[in-house]
Write an enzyme that holds these catalytic residues in place. Structure first.
Site, PDB file in Angstrom:
ATOM      1  N   GLU A 267      -1.540  -6.454 -10.517  1.00 33.89           N
ATOM      2  CA  GLU A 267      -2.283  -6.320 -12.030  1.00 33.89           C
ATOM      3  C   GLU A 267      -2.337  -7.060 -12.926  1.00 33.89           C
ATOM      4  O   GLU A 267      -2.864  -7.121 -13.768  1.00 33.89           O
ATOM      5  CB  GLU A 267      -2.747  -4.725 -12.302  1.00 33.89           C
ATOM      6  CG  GLU A 267      -2.973  -3.521 -11.048  1.00 33.89           C
ATOM      7  CD  GLU A 267      -2.604  -3.518 -10.005  1.00 33.89           C
ATOM      8  OE1 GLU A 267      -1.589  -3.817  -9.841  1.00 33.89           O
ATOM      9  OE2 GLU A 267      -3.620  -2.283  -8.939  1.00 33.89           O
TER      10      GLU A 267
ATOM     11  N   HIS B  22      -2.908   9.137  -8.928  1.00 30.49           N
ATOM     12  CA  HIS B  22      -4.720   8.547  -9.014  1.00 30.49           C
ATOM     13  C   HIS B  22      -5.575   9.033  -9.296  1.00 30.49           C
ATOM     14  O   HIS B  22      -6.978   8.242  -8.703  1.00 30.49           O
ATOM     15  CB  HIS B  22      -4.951   8.125  -7.091  1.00 30.49           C
ATOM     16  CG  HIS B  22      -4.050   7.080  -6.296  1.00 30.49           C
ATOM     17  ND1 HIS B  22      -3.261   7.193  -6.655  1.00 30.49           N
ATOM     18  CD2 HIS B  22      -4.763   6.609  -5.765  1.00 30.49           C
ATOM     19  CE1 HIS B  22      -2.795   5.649  -5.856  1.00 30.49           C
ATOM     20  NE2 HIS B  22      -3.703   5.100  -5.198  1.00 30.49           N
TER      21      HIS B  22
END
Lengths: 320, 338
Positions: free
Chosen positions: B74, B143
């Site tokens: 990322e 998550h």
């Protein structure tokens, strides 16, 4: 690739400009006109000059907080550089950025970053953007040996190799990541070996030899422009001063600096130009005086630049 | 450096139709890609089978070469977006789970919002980062965060979200068109939720403008993402008891539409913040602080419904349900003020 006589004389002059600029920065610091910190590049001039002289005007590059030499070589006006260091709105970043952020988008200099490794993804994005837009522009991205231990270095090499992006990664290995010798933090002496992990060319280059730098970078740039992907070039070099302004560099073993001073890139090229009769010692000395005069008068002019207002600076936060 | 290019795409002036939040996101992406050839999508698995949350269905086929799968890194692909944005493109990055945003904190905090500033305004940085977050999916502790408030403290950055399909369409299109970097939060628990969407160019949201999802005169609820959806359900329930709740989805968390909330509060005098996050350091705490600083009058102290401060989001389904604010909890909290 053999450079012409005129080209090599111009390289000599550009290296002198960078050297004397950096010396002047030190002086201005003592006068209190430059504050905070500076990361000077005396000793590493051949890398900036040899590498950046391979680029077209429309190519891209990113540099680091030790980036004065690269910016000057890319053609950022010296007065705008001095003015930036003195926090004036006539500076290349309007006095907002300071020493660590010399940027000139019109010249393809897409940023100087004060976070180690941050410039690599930006240069990669620019080179990828060129590829998407069907252009053969390439990007050079400069980083230090210390940056080869941070994630973005590996992530950027990986993407560049996987997608065959036209980018050249130039590691200026000056043997120290800040104050710490490379060998204490890194299992390799030759950082070019890291290219193997990404299946791209890795080349060790004598970073004190401007001809060698130019030739190696020209090859890598041509490879990138042809669509054959990235290269990793390791420039073996040395900074004559400490990491930053407050660092006297006492951690360096006795004699190391003297040995590297014998490989001063300006002295090396100067000796060759003199011995081949291209540019005599007297002519070199005259050139030095002339460049010193230019540096002094340019710094004096930059001192007259206006200090930006808070309104000006506020307008740089958002574009919309 | 980033003026709108001429495009062959005709102006969009569609009617309001029912669609899911997922379809609204998809429509916003498709419409911006059609209207501006500089828009490119990048992210993990974005071009595979519509993307992990199926928001990108049809896009790789409709826009060949403009939807690209990245490696899992990322920080680097968001840093690349900066490089793309200052060389003529308008990248839209998808971050699969908001919990992955901290790996890109350098790009998001140090690079995107600072670049224009520290270069003396030489350019704009039109980057959109779509980040998919939120609980209820049984995705476990790493998550399930919304992440919506993690980056509200950084001048130079715009932070946005949407709690309805119509909002998702309008705000995401506005984000992609904006000249400054925008972090846009979606909620995976909302993707299947249906609502009215006006698929039209003039539906594009105004940056910084919140929206009143339901009008009422007794209590003001400010809520984002899934909590906005639940607040609307609570308001419906309370209407049966004669309590008129106003529900505001601020949509933009930076800049925040303080005047919209302040004027609602002037009428209701009562405020409930509903947030799928702990209260500390979030937009809810900042809102209450800023209302107070602005001299707002509360007829009763404001109340907050949020995630508990002494536990993290667990996997075990009944426990996850127990800690994420429910419709019942929101309604009960409003009743305390009525």
């Amino acid at each position: 690739v053999t450079a012409t006589v005129e080209t090599r004389i111009s390289w000599y002059r550009r290296m002198l400009e960078i050297r004397l600029f950096e010396e002047k920065v030190q002086e201005l610091f003592m006068e209190g006109l430059v504050q905070g910190t500076t990361h000077l590049c005396q000793g590493q001039e051949a890398v900036s000059v040899g590498a950046i002289s391979t680029l077209r005007d429309d190519d891209y590059m990113t540099i680091t907080y030790r980036g004065h030499g690269h910016a000057l070589m890319r053609g950022v006006p010296m007065e705008a550089c001095f003015a930036e260091l003195m926090g004036r709105s006539s500076g290349c970043c309007k006095g907002v950025g300071g020493s660590m952020h010399f940027t000139d988008l019109d010249k393809g200099l897409l940023g100087a970053f004060a976070i180690v490794g941050a410039g690599l993804p930006v240069a990669l994005g620019a080179a990828y953007s060129a590829k998407l837009q069907g252009s053969d522009r390439v990007a050079l991205t400069f980083c230090g040996d210390g940056a080869t231990n941070i994630g973005t270095f590996h992530e950027a090499l990986n993407i560049a190799a996987a997608w065959k992006v036209g980018i050249v990664f130039i590691v200026e290995n000056n043997l120290y990541g800040e104050y710490t010798p490379l060998r204490e933090t890194t299992p390799l002496d030759d950082l070019a070996e890291r290219a193997k992990a990404y299946a791209i060319p890795g080349v060790i280059v004598d970073g004190q030899d401007v001809d060698a730098v130019h030739a190696a970078v020209a090859t890598a740039v041509a490879r990138g422009r042809a669509g054959d992907g990235p290269s990793l070039l390791e420039m073996k070099t040395y900074r004559f001063r400490g990491h930053s302004r407050t660092d006297p560099g006492k951690y360096r073993p006795e004699g190391e600096l003297d040995r590297w001073r014998e490989r001063d890139p300006i002295v090396l090229l100067g000796a060759e130009l003199a011995s081949t009769g291209t540019l005599s010692a007297d002519a070199q000395s005259a050139m030095r005086d002339e460049v010193q005069g230019l540096v002094d008068s340019t710094a004096d002019r930059a001192k007259e630049g206006p200090v930006p207002t808070m309104e000006e600076v506020r307008s740089y936060v958002y574009a919309a | 450096m980033s003026t709108q290019l001429e495009s062959d795409a005709p102006p969009l002036a569609g009617d309001t139709t029912e669609m899911t939040y997922r379809e609204a996101v998809n429509a916003a992406l498709a419409d911006e890609m059609a209207s501006d050839p500089r828009v490119y999508l990048l992210g993990e698995d974005v071009a595979n089978d519509g993307g992990v949350f199926k928001t990108n269905v049809g896009l790789p086929e409709a826009f060949p070469g403009r939807v690209t799968n990245t490696p899992i890194c990322e920080n680097t692909f968001i840093g690349m977006a900066l490089g793309m944005s200052i060389t003529g493109l308008r990248p839209v990055i998808e971050v699969m789970f908001s919990d992955f945003l901290p790996t890109a904190a350098d790009a998001i905090i140090e690079e995107l919002p600072k670049f224009r500033f520290m270069t003396g305004g030489q350019c704009s940085v039109p980057v959109t980062v779509r980040s998919i977050g939120g609980g209820t999916g049984r995705f476990g502790t790493q998550h399930s965060a919304t992440g919506e408030s993690w980056f509200i403290a950084f001048p130079g950055l715009i932070v946005a979200s949407a709690g309805t399909p119509g909002g998702a369409y309008a705000v995401l299109r506005a984000a992609i068109r904006h000249e400054d970097p925008v972090l846009f939060f979606e909620h995976k628990g909302l993707y299947a939720r249906k609502g009215p969407v006006r698929r039209s160019d003039d539906a594009v949201a105004r940056v910084g403008q919140g929206t009143v999802l339901r009008s009422g005169s007794d209590v003001t609820i400010v809520a984002t993402l899934l909590m906005a959806d639940r607040a609307l359900q609570a308001a419906e329930e309370l209407a049966g008891e004669g309590i008129a709740v106003e529900v505001i989805d601020p949509q933009w968390l930076r800049p925040f539409d303080l005047p919209l909330v302040a004027s609602s509060l002037e009428r209701t005098g009562r405020l409930v913040v509903v947030e799928e996050q702990v209260h500390a350091g979030g937009w809810g705490a900042t809102l209450i602080s800023n209302l107070t600083l602005a001299g707002a009058t509360f007829e009763a102290p404001p109340l907050v419904v949020g995630l508990p401060d002494d536990v993290l989001i667990p996997y075990s389904p009944s426990l996850e349900d127990a800690i994420i604010p429910s419709v019942g909890q929101i309604a009960d909290t409003v009743r305390l003020l009525s």
